[in-house]
Design a protein around this motif. Structure first.
Motif, PDB file in Angstrom:
ATOM      1  N   UNK A  38       0.826  -1.223   0.000  1.00 58.36           N
ATOM      2  CA  UNK A  38       0.000   0.000   0.000  1.00 58.36           C
ATOM      3  C   UNK A  38       0.855   1.267   0.000  1.00 58.36           C
ATOM      4  N   UNK A  39       1.849   1.348   0.877  1.00 54.69           N
ATOM      5  CA  UNK A  39       2.800   2.452   0.893  1.00 54.69           C
ATOM      6  C   UNK A  39       4.048   1.991   1.630  1.00 54.69           C
ATOM      7  N   UNK A  40       5.192   2.614   1.271  1.00 58.95           N
ATOM      8  CA  UNK A  40       6.447   2.192   1.892  1.00 58.95           C
ATOM      9  C   UNK A  40       7.547   3.215   1.616  1.00 58.95           C
ATOM     10  N   UNK A  41       8.562   3.191   2.458  1.00 60.51           N
ATOM     11  CA  UNK A  41       9.754   4.015   2.241  1.00 60.51           C
ATOM     12  C   UNK A  41      10.670   3.283   1.261  1.00 60.51           C
ATOM     13  N   UNK A  42      11.654   3.996   0.761  1.00 60.40           N
ATOM     14  CA  UNK A  42      12.633   3.365  -0.132  1.00 60.40           C
ATOM     15  C   UNK A  42      13.309   2.204   0.594  1.00 60.40           C
ATOM     16  N   UNK A  56      17.601   1.324  -6.083  1.00 60.99           N
ATOM     17  CA  UNK A  56      16.189   1.355  -5.692  1.00 60.99           C
ATOM     18  C   UNK A  56      15.719   2.795  -5.529  1.00 60.99           C
ATOM     19  N   UNK A  57      16.527   3.605  -4.851  1.00 63.26           N
ATOM     20  CA  UNK A  57      16.198   5.014  -4.638  1.00 63.26           C
ATOM     21  C   UNK A  57      16.013   5.738  -5.967  1.00 63.26           C
ATOM     22  N   UNK A  58      16.970   5.584  -6.873  1.00 65.08           N
ATOM     23  CA  UNK A  58      16.913   6.268  -8.165  1.00 65.08           C
ATOM     24  C   UNK A  58      15.700   5.809  -8.981  1.00 65.08           C
ATOM     25  N   UNK A  59      15.425   4.507  -8.960  1.00 63.37           N
ATOM     26  CA  UNK A  59      14.272   3.977  -9.695  1.00 63.37           C
ATOM     27  C   UNK A  59      12.980   4.580  -9.150  1.00 63.37           C
ATOM     28  N   UNK A  60      12.857   4.652  -7.826  1.00 62.80           N
ATOM     29  CA  UNK A  60      11.641   5.205  -7.229  1.00 62.80           C
ATOM     30  C   UNK A  60      11.527   6.706  -7.488  1.00 62.80           C
ATOM     31  N   UNK A  61      12.648   7.417  -7.526  1.00 63.68           N
ATOM     32  CA  UNK A  61      12.624   8.837  -7.874  1.00 63.68           C
ATOM     33  C   UNK A  61      12.153   9.015  -9.323  1.00 63.68           C
ATOM     34  N   UNK A  62      12.648   8.163 -10.214  1.00 61.37           N
ATOM     35  CA  UNK A  62      12.214   8.210 -11.616  1.00 61.37           C
ATOM     36  C   UNK A  62      10.722   7.895 -11.741  1.00 61.37           C
ATOM     37  N   UNK A  67       5.131   9.921 -12.719  1.00 60.14           N
ATOM     38  CA  UNK A  67       3.742   9.905 -12.274  1.00 60.14           C
ATOM     39  C   UNK A  67       3.211   8.531 -11.922  1.00 60.14           C
ATOM     40  N   UNK A  68       4.097   7.592 -11.634  1.00 57.79           N
ATOM     41  CA  UNK A  68       3.665   6.239 -11.264  1.00 57.79           C
ATOM     42  C   UNK A  68       3.407   6.105  -9.771  1.00 57.79           C
ATOM     43  N   UNK A  69       4.109   6.913  -8.972  1.00 55.54           N
ATOM     44  CA  UNK A  69       3.975   6.851  -7.520  1.00 55.54           C
ATOM     45  C   UNK A  69       3.865   8.262  -6.950  1.00 55.54           C
ATOM     46  N   UNK A  70       3.197   8.345  -5.819  1.00 51.36           N
ATOM     47  CA  UNK A  70       3.105   9.596  -5.064  1.00 51.36           C
ATOM     48  C   UNK A  70       4.144   9.529  -3.950  1.00 51.36           C
ATOM     49  N   UNK A  71       4.795  10.649  -3.688  1.00 53.01           N
ATOM     50  CA  UNK A  71       5.802  10.693  -2.622  1.00 53.01           C
ATOM     51  C   UNK A  71       5.348  11.686  -1.567  1.00 53.01           C
ATOM     52  N   UNK A  72       5.141  11.193  -0.346  1.00 49.52           N
ATOM     53  CA  UNK A  72       4.790  12.047   0.788  1.00 49.52           C
ATOM     54  C   UNK A  72       6.095  12.536   1.402  1.00 49.52           C
ATOM     55  N   UNK A  73       6.318  13.835   1.319  1.00 47.67           N
ATOM     56  CA  UNK A  73       7.573  14.430   1.784  1.00 47.67           C
ATOM     57  C   UNK A  73       7.425  15.144   3.122  1.00 47.67           C
ATOM     58  N   UNK A  74       6.319  14.903   3.825  1.00 48.91           N
ATOM     59  CA  UNK A  74       6.061  15.612   5.072  1.00 48.91           C
ATOM     60  C   UNK A  74       7.010  15.206   6.195  1.00 48.91           C
ATOM     61  N   UNK A 118      10.771  13.175   7.458  1.00 42.36           N
ATOM     62  CA  UNK A 118      12.157  13.041   7.001  1.00 42.36           C
ATOM     63  C   UNK A 118      12.299  11.886   6.015  1.00 42.36           C
ATOM     64  N   UNK A 119      11.655  10.763   6.335  1.00 38.55           N
ATOM     65  CA  UNK A 119      11.664   9.607   5.451  1.00 38.55           C
ATOM     66  C   UNK A 119      10.474   9.715   4.512  1.00 38.55           C
ATOM     67  N   UNK A 120      10.755   9.822   3.225  1.00 39.15           N
ATOM     68  CA  UNK A 120       9.686   9.927   2.236  1.00 39.15           C
ATOM     69  C   UNK A 120       8.969   8.587   2.104  1.00 39.15           C
ATOM     70  N   UNK A 121       7.667   8.657   2.021  1.00 35.40           N
ATOM     71  CA  UNK A 121       6.844   7.456   1.875  1.00 35.40           C
ATOM     72  C   UNK A 121       6.188   7.501   0.497  1.00 35.40           C
ATOM     73  N   UNK A 122       6.306   6.389  -0.213  1.00 36.12           N
ATOM     74  CA  UNK A 122       5.766   6.282  -1.570  1.00 36.12           C
ATOM     75  C   UNK A 122       4.539   5.389  -1.571  1.00 36.12           C
ATOM     76  N   UNK A 123       3.603   5.734  -2.434  1.00 38.70           N
ATOM     77  CA  UNK A 123       2.449   4.867  -2.662  1.00 38.70           C
ATOM     78  C   UNK A 123       2.131   4.890  -4.154  1.00 38.70           C
ATOM     79  N   UNK A 124       1.601   3.800  -4.659  1.00 36.79           N
ATOM     80  CA  UNK A 124       1.338   3.738  -6.099  1.00 36.79           C
ATOM     81  C   UNK A 124       0.185   4.653  -6.496  1.00 36.79           C
ATOM     82  N   UNK A 125       0.348   5.320  -7.622  1.00 42.18           N
ATOM     83  CA  UNK A 125      -0.737   6.103  -8.209  1.00 42.18           C
ATOM     84  C   UNK A 125      -1.472   5.212  -9.202  1.00 42.18           C
ATOM     85  N   UNK A 126      -0.702   4.386  -9.886  1.00 39.53           N
ATOM     86  CA  UNK A 126      -1.267   3.523 -10.911  1.00 39.53           C
ATOM     87  C   UNK A 126      -2.023   2.361 -10.279  1.00 39.53           C
TER      88      UNK A 126
END
Length: 123
Positions: free
Chosen positions: A19-23, A41-47, A52-59, A61-69
């Motif tokens: 559902x969501x996870x850090x790098x 892994x970090x670079x791939x997730x940044x790409x 526009x494949x994932x949303x990054x919550x930057x609120x 210190x550790x960014x959390x990603x979740x899929x948009x697709x």
């Protein structure tokens, strides 16, 4: 959305499950199945975020990603592309190849039969 690369699809599959996870969390799961570096892994997730494949919550210190697709829509798009390019648009050829490549279990065959029956009853 652009077609995900193999590495992006591996990460998307994990994010769909988690559902969501850090790098770090994604990398730890990837490291269980393949030899990959954290920075890769970090670079791939940044790409993926840039594409526009994932949303990054930057609120935090550790960014959390979740899929948009959406998993089903992505699978549908990839399958359509595969059928068109590799099987000349023939779903029959795809299915026969898939069933011939791996011996399906009795349970899988029962599910396939039930699905085919459902398709026939819809006509």
């Amino acid at each position: 959305m652009s077609k995900p690369t193999e590495s992006e699809l591996e990460i998307l599959s994990l994010l769909w499950e988690m559902k969501e996870a850090s790098v770090r969390q994604v990398h730890e799961r990837l490291a269980e199945i393949k030899d990959t570096g954290y920075t890769t892994t970090l670079k791939t997730m940044q790409n993926m975020h840039a594409k526009g494949m994932v949303h990054r919550n930057e609120e935090q210190r550790t960014h959390v990603y979740r899929p948009i697709t959406n998993q089903k829509e992505t699978q549908k798009s990839l399958l359509k592309n595969l059928v068109t390019t590799a099987f000349g648009g023939s779903a029959q050829k795809l299915v026969l190849q898939a069933l011939g490549a791996e011996k399906p279990s009795k349970e899988e065959l029962d599910e396939i039969r039930a699905f085919l029956d459902q398709l026939e009853n819809q006509k």
